[in-house]
Scaffold this motif. Structure first.
Motif, PDB file in Angstrom:
ATOM      1  N   SER A  78       4.019  -3.035   5.859  1.00  0.00           N
ATOM      2  CA  SER A  78       5.453  -2.908   5.567  1.00  0.00           C
ATOM      3  C   SER A  78       6.240  -2.522   6.810  1.00  0.00           C
ATOM      4  CB  SER A  78       5.681  -1.870   4.463  1.00  0.00           C
ATOM      5  OG  SER A  78       5.501  -0.559   4.963  1.00  0.00           O
ATOM      6  N   ILE A  79       5.589  -1.842   7.736  1.00  0.00           N
ATOM      7  CA  ILE A  79       6.262  -1.427   8.967  1.00  0.00           C
ATOM      8  C   ILE A  79       6.275  -2.561   9.992  1.00  0.00           C
ATOM      9  CG2 ILE A  79       6.042   0.119  10.956  1.00  0.00           C
ATOM     10  CD1 ILE A  79       4.862   2.130   8.786  1.00  0.00           C
ATOM     11  N   MET A  80       5.157  -3.271  10.108  1.00  0.00           N
ATOM     12  CA  MET A  80       5.051  -4.303  11.136  1.00  0.00           C
ATOM     13  C   MET A  80       5.723  -5.613  10.718  1.00  0.00           C
ATOM     14  SD  MET A  80       3.551  -2.325  13.171  1.00  0.00           S
ATOM     15  CE  MET A  80       3.010  -3.217  14.620  1.00  0.00           C
ATOM     16  N   THR A  85       5.682 -10.233   0.324  1.00  0.00           N
ATOM     17  CA  THR A  85       5.345  -9.943  -1.061  1.00  0.00           C
ATOM     18  C   THR A  85       3.837  -9.746  -1.164  1.00  0.00           C
ATOM     19  OG1 THR A  85       7.135 -11.398  -1.759  1.00  0.00           O
ATOM     20  CG2 THR A  85       5.526 -10.780  -3.442  1.00  0.00           C
ATOM     21  N   ILE A  86       3.405  -8.657  -1.782  1.00  0.00           N
ATOM     22  CA  ILE A  86       1.981  -8.446  -2.014  1.00  0.00           C
ATOM     23  C   ILE A  86       1.727  -8.578  -3.511  1.00  0.00           C
ATOM     24  CG2 ILE A  86       0.035  -6.836  -1.826  1.00  0.00           C
ATOM     25  CD1 ILE A  86       1.262  -5.776   0.726  1.00  0.00           C
ATOM     26  N   LYS A  87       0.859  -9.544  -3.853  1.00  0.00           N
ATOM     27  CA  LYS A  87       0.567  -9.813  -5.261  1.00  0.00           C
ATOM     28  C   LYS A  87      -0.877  -9.464  -5.562  1.00  0.00           C
ATOM     29  CE  LYS A  87       3.499 -13.931  -5.154  1.00  0.00           C
ATOM     30  NZ  LYS A  87       3.451 -15.389  -5.131  1.00  0.00           N
ATOM     31  N   ALA A  88      -1.099  -8.900  -6.731  1.00  0.00           N
ATOM     32  CA  ALA A  88      -2.466  -8.683  -7.211  1.00  0.00           C
ATOM     33  C   ALA A  88      -2.772  -9.786  -8.222  1.00  0.00           C
ATOM     34  CB  ALA A  88      -2.589  -7.311  -7.857  1.00  0.00           C
ATOM     35  N   ILE A  89      -3.874 -10.482  -8.027  1.00  0.00           N
ATOM     36  CA  ILE A  89      -4.264 -11.590  -8.901  1.00  0.00           C
ATOM     37  C   ILE A  89      -5.424 -11.158  -9.800  1.00  0.00           C
ATOM     38  CG2 ILE A  89      -5.087 -13.994  -8.964  1.00  0.00           C
ATOM     39  CD1 ILE A  89      -2.389 -13.730  -7.542  1.00  0.00           C
ATOM     40  N   LYS A  90      -5.278 -11.434 -11.074  1.00  0.00           N
ATOM     41  CA  LYS A  90      -6.374 -11.208 -12.025  1.00  0.00           C
ATOM     42  C   LYS A  90      -6.464 -12.425 -12.928  1.00  0.00           C
ATOM     43  CE  LYS A  90      -6.808  -6.245 -12.122  1.00  0.00           C
ATOM     44  NZ  LYS A  90      -6.133  -5.029 -12.548  1.00  0.00           N
ATOM     45  N   ASN A  91      -7.679 -12.940 -13.127  1.00  0.00           N
ATOM     46  CA  ASN A  91      -7.882 -14.140 -13.951  1.00  0.00           C
ATOM     47  C   ASN A  91      -6.946 -15.279 -13.533  1.00  0.00           C
ATOM     48  OD1 ASN A  91      -9.861 -12.824 -15.526  1.00  0.00           O
ATOM     49  ND2 ASN A  91      -8.236 -11.853 -16.726  1.00  0.00           N
ATOM     50  N   TYR A  92      -6.813 -15.490 -12.253  1.00  0.00           N
ATOM     51  CA  TYR A  92      -6.011 -16.566 -11.666  1.00  0.00           C
ATOM     52  C   TYR A  92      -4.505 -16.395 -11.887  1.00  0.00           C
ATOM     53  CZ  TYR A  92     -10.561 -18.851 -11.297  1.00  0.00           C
ATOM     54  OH  TYR A  92     -11.861 -19.133 -10.997  1.00  0.00           O
ATOM     55  N   LYS A  93      -4.096 -15.266 -12.433  1.00  0.00           N
ATOM     56  CA  LYS A  93      -2.661 -15.061 -12.680  1.00  0.00           C
ATOM     57  C   LYS A  93      -2.145 -13.876 -11.864  1.00  0.00           C
ATOM     58  CE  LYS A  93      -2.201 -16.941 -17.319  1.00  0.00           C
ATOM     59  NZ  LYS A  93      -3.512 -16.899 -18.005  1.00  0.00           N
ATOM     60  N   VAL A  94      -0.847 -13.909 -11.568  1.00  0.00           N
ATOM     61  CA  VAL A  94      -0.242 -12.784 -10.854  1.00  0.00           C
ATOM     62  C   VAL A  94      -0.120 -11.616 -11.829  1.00  0.00           C
ATOM     63  CG1 VAL A  94       1.792 -11.959  -9.624  1.00  0.00           C
ATOM     64  CG2 VAL A  94       1.025 -14.311  -9.290  1.00  0.00           C
ATOM     65  N   GLN A 101       8.809  -2.832   1.793  1.00  0.00           N
ATOM     66  CA  GLN A 101       9.821  -2.437   2.775  1.00  0.00           C
ATOM     67  C   GLN A 101       9.316  -1.193   3.500  1.00  0.00           C
ATOM     68  OE1 GLN A 101      12.146  -4.394   3.432  1.00  0.00           O
ATOM     69  NE2 GLN A 101      12.419  -5.628   1.589  1.00  0.00           N
ATOM     70  N   PRO A 102       9.767  -0.990   4.737  1.00  0.00           N
ATOM     71  CA  PRO A 102       9.290   0.188   5.461  1.00  0.00           C
ATOM     72  C   PRO A 102       9.611   1.461   4.683  1.00  0.00           C
ATOM     73  CG  PRO A 102      10.613  -1.218   6.883  1.00  0.00           C
ATOM     74  CD  PRO A 102      10.745  -1.755   5.490  1.00  0.00           C
ATOM     75  N   LYS A 137      14.654   0.726  11.781  1.00  0.00           N
ATOM     76  CA  LYS A 137      14.209   0.336  13.125  1.00  0.00           C
ATOM     77  C   LYS A 137      14.016   1.536  14.042  1.00  0.00           C
ATOM     78  CE  LYS A 137      15.540  -4.445  13.378  1.00  0.00           C
ATOM     79  NZ  LYS A 137      16.693  -5.169  12.925  1.00  0.00           N
ATOM     80  N   LYS A 138      14.646   2.645  13.702  1.00  0.00           N
ATOM     81  CA  LYS A 138      14.485   3.851  14.503  1.00  0.00           C
ATOM     82  C   LYS A 138      13.826   4.939  13.660  1.00  0.00           C
ATOM     83  CE  LYS A 138      18.079   3.339  18.004  1.00  0.00           C
ATOM     84  NZ  LYS A 138      17.159   3.070  19.098  1.00  0.00           N
ATOM     85  N   VAL A 139      12.949   5.694  14.311  1.00  0.00           N
ATOM     86  CA  VAL A 139      12.260   6.765  13.591  1.00  0.00           C
ATOM     87  C   VAL A 139      12.329   8.061  14.396  1.00  0.00           C
ATOM     88  CG1 VAL A 139      10.662   5.314  12.270  1.00  0.00           C
ATOM     89  CG2 VAL A 139      10.030   6.024  14.581  1.00  0.00           C
ATOM     90  N   LYS A 140      12.301   9.159  13.660  1.00  0.00           N
ATOM     91  CA  LYS A 140      12.368  10.475  14.281  1.00  0.00           C
ATOM     92  C   LYS A 140      11.085  11.230  13.981  1.00  0.00           C
ATOM     93  CE  LYS A 140      15.534  14.434  14.233  1.00  0.00           C
ATOM     94  NZ  LYS A 140      16.660  15.009  13.483  1.00  0.00           N
ATOM     95  N   CYS A 141      10.494  11.799  15.013  1.00  0.00           N
ATOM     96  CA  CYS A 141       9.289  12.607  14.825  1.00  0.00           C
ATOM     97  C   CYS A 141       9.661  13.881  14.071  1.00  0.00           C
ATOM     98  CB  CYS A 141       8.655  12.940  16.177  1.00  0.00           C
ATOM     99  SG  CYS A 141       7.212  14.013  16.041  1.00  0.00           S
TER     100      CYS A 141
END
Ligand SMILES: [Zn+2]
Length: 157
Positions: A78-80, A85-94, A101-102, A137-141
Protein backbone atom coordinates in the motif's frame (compact mmCIF):
# COMPACT_ATOMS: atom_id res chain seq x y z
CA UNK A 1 -9.55 -16.04 -30.18
CA UNK A 2 -12.50 -16.05 -27.83
CA UNK A 3 -12.79 -13.22 -25.34
CA UNK A 4 -12.21 -15.50 -22.37
CA UNK A 5 -8.99 -16.89 -23.78
CA UNK A 6 -7.68 -13.39 -24.25
CA UNK A 7 -8.32 -12.41 -20.66
CA UNK A 8 -7.40 -15.60 -18.86
CA UNK A 9 -3.81 -16.19 -19.82
CA UNK A 10 -3.18 -17.13 -16.24
CA UNK A 11 -5.17 -20.12 -15.02
CA UNK A 12 -7.99 -19.44 -12.59
CA UNK A 13 -7.26 -20.37 -9.02
CA UNK A 14 -9.68 -22.01 -6.60
CA UNK A 15 -8.01 -20.52 -3.55
CA UNK A 16 -5.61 -17.63 -3.45
CA UNK A 17 -4.87 -13.95 -3.51
CA UNK A 18 -5.08 -11.72 -6.56
CA UNK A 19 -3.40 -8.33 -6.63
CA UNK A 20 -5.30 -6.46 -9.32
CA UNK A 21 -5.42 -3.00 -10.88
CA UNK A 22 -1.67 -2.61 -10.67
CA UNK A 23 -0.59 0.24 -12.98
CA UNK A 24 1.31 -1.31 -15.92
CA UNK A 25 5.00 -1.54 -15.12
CA UNK A 26 4.51 -1.72 -11.35
CA UNK A 27 3.83 -5.47 -11.17
CA UNK A 28 7.51 -6.30 -11.03
CA UNK A 29 7.98 -3.79 -8.21
CA UNK A 30 5.29 -5.54 -6.16
CA UNK A 31 6.85 -8.89 -6.93
CA UNK A 32 10.18 -7.60 -5.61
CA UNK A 33 8.52 -6.42 -2.41
CA UNK A 34 6.67 -9.63 -1.64
CA UNK A 35 9.56 -11.91 -2.57
CA UNK A 36 11.61 -10.36 0.24
CA UNK A 37 9.32 -11.91 2.82
CA UNK A 38 10.28 -15.32 4.17
CA UNK A 39 6.65 -16.52 4.20
CA UNK A 40 6.49 -16.05 0.42
CA UNK A 41 9.41 -18.39 -0.26
CA UNK A 42 7.39 -21.42 -1.40
CA UNK A 43 4.28 -19.66 -2.72
CA UNK A 44 3.36 -20.23 -6.37
CA UNK A 45 3.19 -16.81 -8.05
CA UNK A 46 1.88 -15.82 -11.49
CA UNK A 47 2.66 -12.40 -12.89
CA UNK A 48 0.60 -10.96 -15.74
CA UNK A 49 1.75 -7.85 -17.54
CA UNK A 50 -0.06 -5.30 -19.70
CA UNK A 51 -3.60 -6.62 -19.45
CA UNK A 52 -6.24 -4.38 -20.96
CA UNK A 53 -8.09 -2.46 -18.29
CA UNK A 54 -11.12 -0.21 -18.65
CA UNK A 55 -9.95 1.75 -15.61
CA UNK A 56 -6.21 2.03 -16.20
CA UNK A 57 -5.70 1.45 -19.92
CA UNK A 58 -3.15 -1.22 -19.16
CA UNK A 59 -2.60 -3.06 -15.92
CA UNK A 60 -0.50 -5.75 -14.32
CA UNK A 61 -1.88 -8.58 -12.23
CA UNK A 62 -0.36 -10.96 -9.68
CA UNK A 63 -1.85 -14.25 -8.49
CA UNK A 64 -0.59 -15.92 -5.35
CA UNK A 65 -1.51 -19.46 -4.43
CA UNK A 66 -1.87 -18.81 -0.74
CA UNK A 67 -4.77 -18.33 1.61
CA UNK A 68 -3.78 -15.23 3.48
CA UNK A 69 -1.56 -12.23 2.86
CA UNK A 70 -0.07 -10.80 6.06
CA UNK A 71 -0.88 -7.22 7.15
CA UNK A 72 2.86 -6.41 6.95
CA UNK A 73 2.98 -7.29 3.26
CA UNK A 74 -0.29 -5.47 2.53
CA UNK A 75 1.07 -2.40 4.34
CA UNK A 76 4.28 -2.58 2.31
CA UNK A 77 2.38 -2.81 -0.99
CA UNK A 78 0.00 0.00 0.00
CA UNK A 79 2.96 2.31 0.59
CA UNK A 80 4.98 1.43 -2.51
CA UNK A 81 2.09 1.05 -4.99
CA UNK A 82 -1.07 2.63 -3.50
CA UNK A 83 -4.49 2.04 -5.04
CA UNK A 84 -4.15 -1.60 -6.06
CA UNK A 85 -6.98 -4.03 -5.34
CA UNK A 86 -6.24 -7.12 -3.25
CA UNK A 87 -8.80 -9.89 -3.68
CA UNK A 88 -9.15 -13.13 -1.77
CA UNK A 89 -10.38 -15.99 -3.98
CA UNK A 90 -12.28 -18.99 -2.65
CA UNK A 91 -13.84 -21.67 -4.87
CA UNK A 92 -12.90 -19.63 -7.96
CA UNK A 93 -14.95 -16.67 -6.72
CA UNK A 94 -13.95 -13.33 -5.23
CA UNK A 95 -14.58 -13.80 -1.52
CA UNK A 96 -13.45 -10.35 -0.41
CA UNK A 97 -11.61 -7.42 -1.88
CA UNK A 98 -9.99 -4.25 -0.64
CA UNK A 99 -8.41 -1.25 -2.36
CA UNK A 100 -5.24 -0.54 -0.43
CA UNK A 101 -4.22 3.00 0.50
CA UNK A 102 -1.20 4.07 2.52
CA UNK A 103 -1.95 3.87 6.24
CA UNK A 104 -1.83 7.00 8.42
CA UNK A 105 0.60 5.15 10.66
CA UNK A 106 3.44 3.07 9.28
CA UNK A 107 4.85 0.71 11.88
CA UNK A 108 8.12 -1.24 11.83
CA UNK A 109 8.65 -0.90 8.10
CA UNK A 110 10.57 2.27 7.29
CA UNK A 111 14.04 3.17 8.51
CA UNK A 112 14.57 6.68 9.88
CA UNK A 113 17.32 8.57 8.05
CA UNK A 114 18.33 10.54 11.13
CA UNK A 115 21.38 8.68 12.51
CA UNK A 116 20.73 10.11 15.98
CA UNK A 117 17.12 8.94 16.07
CA UNK A 118 16.42 6.49 18.90
CA UNK A 119 15.21 3.93 16.35
CA UNK A 120 18.79 3.85 15.01
CA UNK A 121 20.70 4.10 18.29
CA UNK A 122 18.40 1.65 20.10
CA UNK A 123 17.75 -1.06 17.56
CA UNK A 124 14.97 -2.69 19.58
CA UNK A 125 12.78 0.40 19.25
CA UNK A 126 10.45 -0.21 16.30
CA UNK A 127 10.04 2.69 13.90
CA UNK A 128 6.77 4.56 13.65
CA UNK A 129 5.95 7.18 11.04
CA UNK A 130 2.77 9.18 10.47
CA UNK A 131 1.75 10.71 7.16
CA UNK A 132 1.59 14.49 7.27
CA UNK A 133 -0.28 15.22 4.03
CA UNK A 134 -3.48 13.97 2.41
CA UNK A 135 -1.69 12.09 -0.37
CA UNK A 136 0.56 10.30 2.10
CA UNK A 137 3.73 11.41 0.35
CA UNK A 138 5.38 12.90 3.41
CA UNK A 139 5.90 11.15 6.72
CA UNK A 140 7.03 12.27 10.14
CA UNK A 141 9.09 10.13 12.49
CA UNK A 142 7.24 9.60 15.76
CA UNK A 143 10.51 9.79 17.75
CA UNK A 144 12.82 12.44 16.27
CA UNK A 145 9.91 14.25 14.58
CA UNK A 146 11.80 14.80 11.34
CA UNK A 147 9.74 14.90 8.16
CA UNK A 148 10.81 12.92 5.09
CA UNK A 149 9.51 12.22 1.63
CA UNK A 150 8.15 8.70 1.79
CA UNK A 151 10.16 7.61 -1.21
CA UNK A 152 13.52 8.67 0.23
CA UNK A 153 13.18 6.23 3.13
CA UNK A 154 14.43 2.67 2.94
CA UNK A 155 12.36 -0.24 4.17
CA UNK A 156 13.34 -2.80 6.78
CA UNK A 157 12.65 -5.80 4.53
ZN1 LIG B 1 13.52 9.31 13.60
Amino acid sequence: MKQNEKILHIPKIDLGIVIDHIPAGQGIKILEIISKYEEMKDVVVSLGLNYESAKLGKKDLIKLQMEYLSPEIIQHISIMVPGVTIKAIKNYKVHSKVVVQPPKEIKSLLLCKNPNCITNTEKHVPTLFRTTDAEGKKVKCNYCERIFDLHELETVV
